[in-house]
Design a protein around this motif. Structure first.
Motif, PDB file in Angstrom:
ATOM      1  N   UNK A  51       0.824  -1.208   0.000  1.00  0.00           N
ATOM      2  CA  UNK A  51       0.000   0.000   0.000  1.00  0.00           C
ATOM      3  C   UNK A  51       0.858   1.258   0.000  1.00  0.00           C
ATOM      4  N   UNK A  52       1.898   1.284   0.828  1.00  0.00           N
ATOM      5  CA  UNK A  52       2.754   2.465   0.925  1.00  0.00           C
ATOM      6  C   UNK A  52       3.500   2.723  -0.375  1.00  0.00           C
ATOM      7  N   UNK A  53       3.977   1.664  -1.012  1.00  0.00           N
ATOM      8  CA  UNK A  53       4.743   1.840  -2.243  1.00  0.00           C
ATOM      9  C   UNK A  53       3.851   2.282  -3.404  1.00  0.00           C
ATOM     10  N   UNK A  54       2.674   1.685  -3.514  1.00  0.00           N
ATOM     11  CA  UNK A  54       1.738   2.106  -4.563  1.00  0.00           C
ATOM     12  C   UNK A  54       1.310   3.545  -4.334  1.00  0.00           C
ATOM     13  N   UNK A  55       1.064   3.901  -3.067  1.00  0.00           N
ATOM     14  CA  UNK A  55       0.665   5.271  -2.728  1.00  0.00           C
ATOM     15  C   UNK A  55       1.775   6.262  -3.047  1.00  0.00           C
ATOM     16  N   UNK A  56       3.026   5.857  -2.855  1.00  0.00           N
ATOM     17  CA  UNK A  56       4.150   6.722  -3.219  1.00  0.00           C
ATOM     18  C   UNK A  56       4.109   7.055  -4.709  1.00  0.00           C
ATOM     19  N   UNK A  57       3.878   6.044  -5.539  1.00  0.00           N
ATOM     20  CA  UNK A  57       3.777   6.272  -6.976  1.00  0.00           C
ATOM     21  C   UNK A  57       2.617   7.175  -7.337  1.00  0.00           C
ATOM     22  N   UNK A  58       1.487   6.988  -6.672  1.00  0.00           N
ATOM     23  CA  UNK A  58       0.307   7.829  -6.907  1.00  0.00           C
ATOM     24  C   UNK A  58       0.607   9.281  -6.553  1.00  0.00           C
ATOM     25  N   UNK A  59       1.221   9.475  -5.408  1.00  0.00           N
ATOM     26  CA  UNK A  59       1.503  10.841  -4.940  1.00  0.00           C
ATOM     27  C   UNK A  59       2.465  11.564  -5.882  1.00  0.00           C
ATOM     28  N   UNK A  60       3.507  10.858  -6.330  1.00  0.00           N
ATOM     29  CA  UNK A  60       4.466  11.473  -7.254  1.00  0.00           C
ATOM     30  C   UNK A  60       3.788  11.824  -8.574  1.00  0.00           C
ATOM     31  N   UNK A  61       2.896  10.962  -9.028  1.00  0.00           N
ATOM     32  CA  UNK A  61       2.200  11.202 -10.295  1.00  0.00           C
ATOM     33  C   UNK A  61       1.336  12.458 -10.240  1.00  0.00           C
ATOM     34  N   UNK A  62       0.840  12.790  -9.061  1.00  0.00           N
ATOM     35  CA  UNK A  62      -0.074  13.924  -8.921  1.00  0.00           C
ATOM     36  C   UNK A  62       0.640  15.240  -8.608  1.00  0.00           C
ATOM     37  N   UNK A  63       1.941  15.194  -8.345  1.00  0.00           N
ATOM     38  CA  UNK A  63       2.665  16.409  -8.000  1.00  0.00           C
ATOM     39  C   UNK A  63       2.896  17.286  -9.220  1.00  0.00           C
ATOM     40  N   UNK A  64       2.801  18.588  -9.017  1.00  0.00           N
ATOM     41  CA  UNK A  64       3.182  19.566 -10.036  1.00  0.00           C
ATOM     42  C   UNK A  64       4.494  20.199  -9.591  1.00  0.00           C
ATOM     43  N   UNK A  65       5.601  19.732 -10.165  1.00  0.00           N
ATOM     44  CA  UNK A  65       6.925  20.124  -9.686  1.00  0.00           C
ATOM     45  C   UNK A  65       7.346  21.474 -10.255  1.00  0.00           C
ATOM     46  N   UNK A  66       8.126  22.206  -9.473  1.00  0.00           N
ATOM     47  CA  UNK A  66       8.644  23.500  -9.909  1.00  0.00           C
ATOM     48  C   UNK A  66      10.126  23.637  -9.584  1.00  0.00           C
ATOM     49  N   UNK A  67      10.838  24.514 -10.306  1.00  0.00           N
ATOM     50  CA  UNK A  67      12.253  24.790 -10.047  1.00  0.00           C
ATOM     51  C   UNK A  67      13.111  23.554 -10.108  1.00  0.00           C
ATOM     52  N   UNK A  68      13.024  22.800 -11.231  1.00  0.00           N
ATOM     53  CA  UNK A  68      13.654  21.482 -11.275  1.00  0.00           C
ATOM     54  C   UNK A  68      15.183  21.520 -11.291  1.00  0.00           C
ATOM     55  N   UNK A  69      15.772  22.550 -11.876  1.00  0.00           N
ATOM     56  CA  UNK A  69      17.241  22.617 -11.896  1.00  0.00           C
ATOM     57  C   UNK A  69      17.780  22.713 -10.477  1.00  0.00           C
ATOM     58  N   UNK A  70      17.230  23.639  -9.706  1.00  0.00           N
ATOM     59  CA  UNK A  70      17.649  23.764  -8.304  1.00  0.00           C
ATOM     60  C   UNK A  70      17.281  22.505  -7.516  1.00  0.00           C
ATOM     61  N   UNK A  71      16.123  21.916  -7.809  1.00  0.00           N
ATOM     62  CA  UNK A  71      15.684  20.712  -7.103  1.00  0.00           C
ATOM     63  C   UNK A  71      16.660  19.558  -7.322  1.00  0.00           C
ATOM     64  N   UNK A  72      17.135  19.401  -8.546  1.00  0.00           N
ATOM     65  CA  UNK A  72      18.099  18.337  -8.847  1.00  0.00           C
ATOM     66  C   UNK A  72      19.408  18.572  -8.095  1.00  0.00           C
ATOM     67  N   UNK A  73      19.878  19.809  -8.093  1.00  0.00           N
ATOM     68  CA  UNK A  73      21.121  20.142  -7.388  1.00  0.00           C
ATOM     69  C   UNK A  73      20.988  19.869  -5.896  1.00  0.00           C
TER      70      UNK A  73
END
Length: 293
Positions: free
Chosen positions: A192-214
């Protein structure tokens, strides 16, 4: 070759289950995130934690060493991240807590179980419990200006860990019928936790990816180095050593995004950290496991 196959066998179920959640949402199927999360965190995981601790025999000295190493590791990580945030002139409320606390629940516990078995899961629960206390006090205080020790004491996860440790310490066992029931309920927790992790990531709207990667790369390097140093200093056994390093090095948790959203921090930036660090962990965690196995 054998080591590579062993690592693949460990990490493949973790990321495949997360991928199921991701694809499930992307194909348009309904997934009630709040209900499933509540089911896992208030019922299934407390049962899993309780039974795992009750049925595992851990030397008191090893348990003490792991606890001290975990406290030192998170203390050092906290100081390092506070310095990093100040030097880079980042927003304290947005970046400090996510960069300190990893996904030791949804990702760390299953990974420890697949890599090190029941004993590894029991060790991981100790690390998780210490992290949870620090997160619900200092972590929430950083985001919201307030923390709550009483709230963590009311958490079912904490109750399961406390009772499990008590039963383990006293050598108590629940009746077989009750143990079997709790085990069945607990077995729901990891998938349940692992499937939910995938669901949560799929629904995120990410911002500032260059800084986020660093920042994700810096977090991974800092956390791994500090946890490795703490484990080495306290001379942890092979399983405890591996569990501590992997747990502390896990990527930014989805709960960090939820806290940022709740308390008015810059949640888009935190979402970027979650996505970047989680994707990075697909490559980093197998390498880390290969180093500690």
């Amino acid at each position: 070759m054998n080591l590579a196959l062993t690592v693949l066998e460990i990490v493949a179920p973790v990321f495949l289950l997360a991928a199921i959640g991701y694809v499930w949402v992307k194909t348009g199927f309904e997934y009630r995130l709040q209900f499933v999360t509540q089911l896992a965190m208030t019922l299934s995981m407390p049962c899993l934690i309780f039974v795992s601790l009750m049925e595992t025999e851990i030397d008191v000295g090893a348990l003490t060493a792991l606890s001290l190493a975990t406290i030192v590791a998170y203390g050092a990580v906290t100081i390092a991240i506070l310095i990093l945030v100040k030097v880079m002139r980042l927003d304290n409320r947005t970046f400090t807590s996510p960069l300190i606390f990893g996904n030791t629940g949804n990702l760390g516990l299953p990974l420890a179980f697949f890599a090190f078995g029941d004993t590894g899961l029991s060790y991981a629960i100790i690390v998780f419990a210490i992290m949870l206390i620090w997160n619900f006090t200092f972590g929430i205080w950083m985001v919201a200006g307030q923390g709550s020790l009483t709230k963590i004491l009311r958490e079912p996860l904490f109750g399961g860990a406390f009772l499990g440790l008590l039963f383990m310490w006293q050598g108590w066992q629940t009746p077989v019928f009750l143990t079997n029931t709790l085990s069945l309920v607990g077995q729901l927790g990891i998938p349940l936790m692992l499937i939910t992790l995938g669901v949560a990531v799929a629904r995120l709207q990410a911002g500032g990816m260059v800084r986020a990667v660093l920042l994700s790369a810096v977090k991974l390097i800092l956390c791994t180095a500090i946890a490795w140093g703490a484990a080495d200093y306290f001379e942890l056994g092979p399983v405890a050593f591996g569990v501590l390093v992997v747990q502390v090095a896990t990527p930014v948790a989805v709960t960090s995004y939820m806290l940022a959203e709740k308390y008015g921090a810059r949640s888009e930036d935190v979402a970027g950290l979650v996505v970047a660090s989680t994707l990075m962990s697909v490559a980093a965690l197998p390498l880390l496991l290969a180093a500690v196995l």
